[in-house]
Write a protein that holds these residues in place. Structure first.
Motif, PDB file in Angstrom:
ATOM      1  N   SER A 128       0.804  -1.225   0.000  1.00  0.00           N
ATOM      2  CA  SER A 128       0.000   0.000   0.000  1.00  0.00           C
ATOM      3  C   SER A 128       0.833   1.269   0.000  1.00  0.00           C
ATOM      4  O   SER A 128       0.374   2.314  -0.478  1.00  0.00           O
ATOM      5  CB  SER A 128      -0.927   0.004   1.223  1.00  0.00           C
ATOM      6  N   TYR A 129       2.064   1.206   0.518  1.00  0.00           N
ATOM      7  CA  TYR A 129       2.874   2.420   0.682  1.00  0.00           C
ATOM      8  C   TYR A 129       3.739   2.737  -0.545  1.00  0.00           C
ATOM      9  O   TYR A 129       4.466   3.721  -0.554  1.00  0.00           O
ATOM     10  CB  TYR A 129       3.785   2.285   1.911  1.00  0.00           C
ATOM     11  N   SER A 130       3.684   1.903  -1.574  1.00  0.00           N
ATOM     12  CA  SER A 130       4.577   2.078  -2.716  1.00  0.00           C
ATOM     13  C   SER A 130       3.835   2.519  -3.973  1.00  0.00           C
ATOM     14  O   SER A 130       2.714   2.075  -4.236  1.00  0.00           O
ATOM     15  CB  SER A 130       5.322   0.776  -3.009  1.00  0.00           C
ATOM     16  N   LYS A 157      11.539  -1.647   4.366  1.00  0.00           N
ATOM     17  CA  LYS A 157      10.261  -1.830   3.678  1.00  0.00           C
ATOM     18  C   LYS A 157      10.398  -1.783   2.153  1.00  0.00           C
ATOM     19  O   LYS A 157       9.459  -2.097   1.435  1.00  0.00           O
ATOM     20  CB  LYS A 157       9.246  -0.786   4.143  1.00  0.00           C
ATOM     21  N   ALA A 191      10.341   3.277  -1.689  1.00  0.00           N
ATOM     22  CA  ALA A 191      10.707   3.067  -0.291  1.00  0.00           C
ATOM     23  C   ALA A 191      12.204   2.780  -0.163  1.00  0.00           C
ATOM     24  O   ALA A 191      12.876   3.280   0.746  1.00  0.00           O
ATOM     25  CB  ALA A 191       9.895   1.918   0.300  1.00  0.00           C
TER      26      ALA A 191
END
Length: 312
Positions: A143-145, A201, A188
């Motif tokens: 989700s963070y990429s 991450k 990340a």
């Protein structure tokens, strides 16, 4: 010999390639032959059985009982070693490092130089051995990429443990070779790199380590390995090279890793990415739904789709 872990009929088992499209269920074949099939209960069991286990598998392949044969298309693949004892990934290809640094410079406006230590000793990190999937399974976009990437690597599986292994004996400790797709969240990773503690991450997320489809046993590969490697995305060739281009051989890597530290049967060690073996190097980017195919000669093609889960 090529070995896989597959699922059919609700059962997971070790299979050997009998022909291009047929597999032999080794445990079932052993039972039909009146043999003890415990050496084929799992891939780890095959590794632990050592040369005697491989010899038994070869004898079964030489005269395979028809009841234990199946079409490759009828099975679902898992990672050939579903739960490695430990995983490490090296950075052994100079071309990959130079290409990646050139792209990082374009993105960050900062010049990167290959450090002298890279030429002097193998560089590696320890991967998440609990986040392993296999051929045909979807890999999830974290989700963070916003910039996901694949990495085309050759990996060895340790078959015999030991510590302080001399380089000239190191290849005696190799069980076989497989394909390793080291999925990477590049945005990340670039953010984390200045922290100097290795990838966090950028590499550490569910389904991020992909192995398969087969393990090619070590007796099938001359050392140092010189295998053609290629990546295709949605059927289009994006890059590739040959494993002979490794700056540090697997013998050197195994010897170095085992310095004052025991290696164990069932460990996986990645070569690092071959030159042009990732999208970053060639100025490309993946999109959700893309199908990544990594091919290494004599091992096969590791195929996976990257999927971005919908929020909620």
């Amino acid at each position: 010999m090529r070995l896989a872990t597959v699922v059919a009929g609700g059962r997971e088992f070790v299979a050997a390639v009998q022909s291009e499209d047929r597999l032999l269920d080794l445990a079932h074949a052993a039972r039909l032959a009146g043999m003890d099939g415990s050496a084929f209960a799992s891939m780890q069991a095959v590794i632990d059985a050592g040369p005697a286990g491989l010899d038994a598998a070869r004898s079964l392949l030489a005269a395979p009982p028809g009841e234990a044969l199946m079409a490759e298309a009828s099975v679902v693949f898992r990672a050939p070693l579903p739960r490695p004892v430990r995983m490490r990934d090296c950075l052994a290809f100079e071309a990959h490092l130079r290409n990646a640094y050139d792209q990082a410079e374009k993105r960050m406006g900062k010049r990167f130089e290959i450090p002298a230590v890279w030429y002097e000793q193998p560089i590696y990190y320890k991967c998440n051995h609990m986040a392993v999937i296999g051929h045909g399974q979807d890999t999830l976009w974290p989700s963070y990429s916003s910039f996901m990437d694949y990495e085309l690597e050759l990996a060895v599986i340790i078959g015999k443990g030991g510590a302080d292994i001399p380089a000239e004996r190191a290849m005696e400790h190799v069980f076989g070779y497989t394909i390793f797709n080291d999925m990477s969240a590049r945005d990340a990773q670039l953010k984390e790199t200045p922290g100097q503690l290795g990838p966090t991450k950028g590499k550490d997320f569910d389904t991020g380590n992909i192995l398969g489809p087969y393990i090619l046993t070590a007796d099938e590969v001359a050392h140092p390995a010189a295998l053609d490697m290629e990546v295709r995305v949605n059927g289009e060739r994006w890059g590739g090279g040959n494993s002979r281009e490794m700056h540090h051989s697997f013998a050197r890597i195994i010897s170095y890793l085992s310095t004052s530290e025991t290696l164990y049967a069932g460990e996986v060690i990645g070569s690092g990415t071959v030159g042009t073996g990732c999208a970053l190097e060639v100025g490309r980017q993946l999109s959700p739904g893309d199908v990544i195919e990594l091919t290494i000669e004599r091992i096969g093609t590791l195929r996976n789709r990257i999927v971005k889960p919908q929020p909620g």
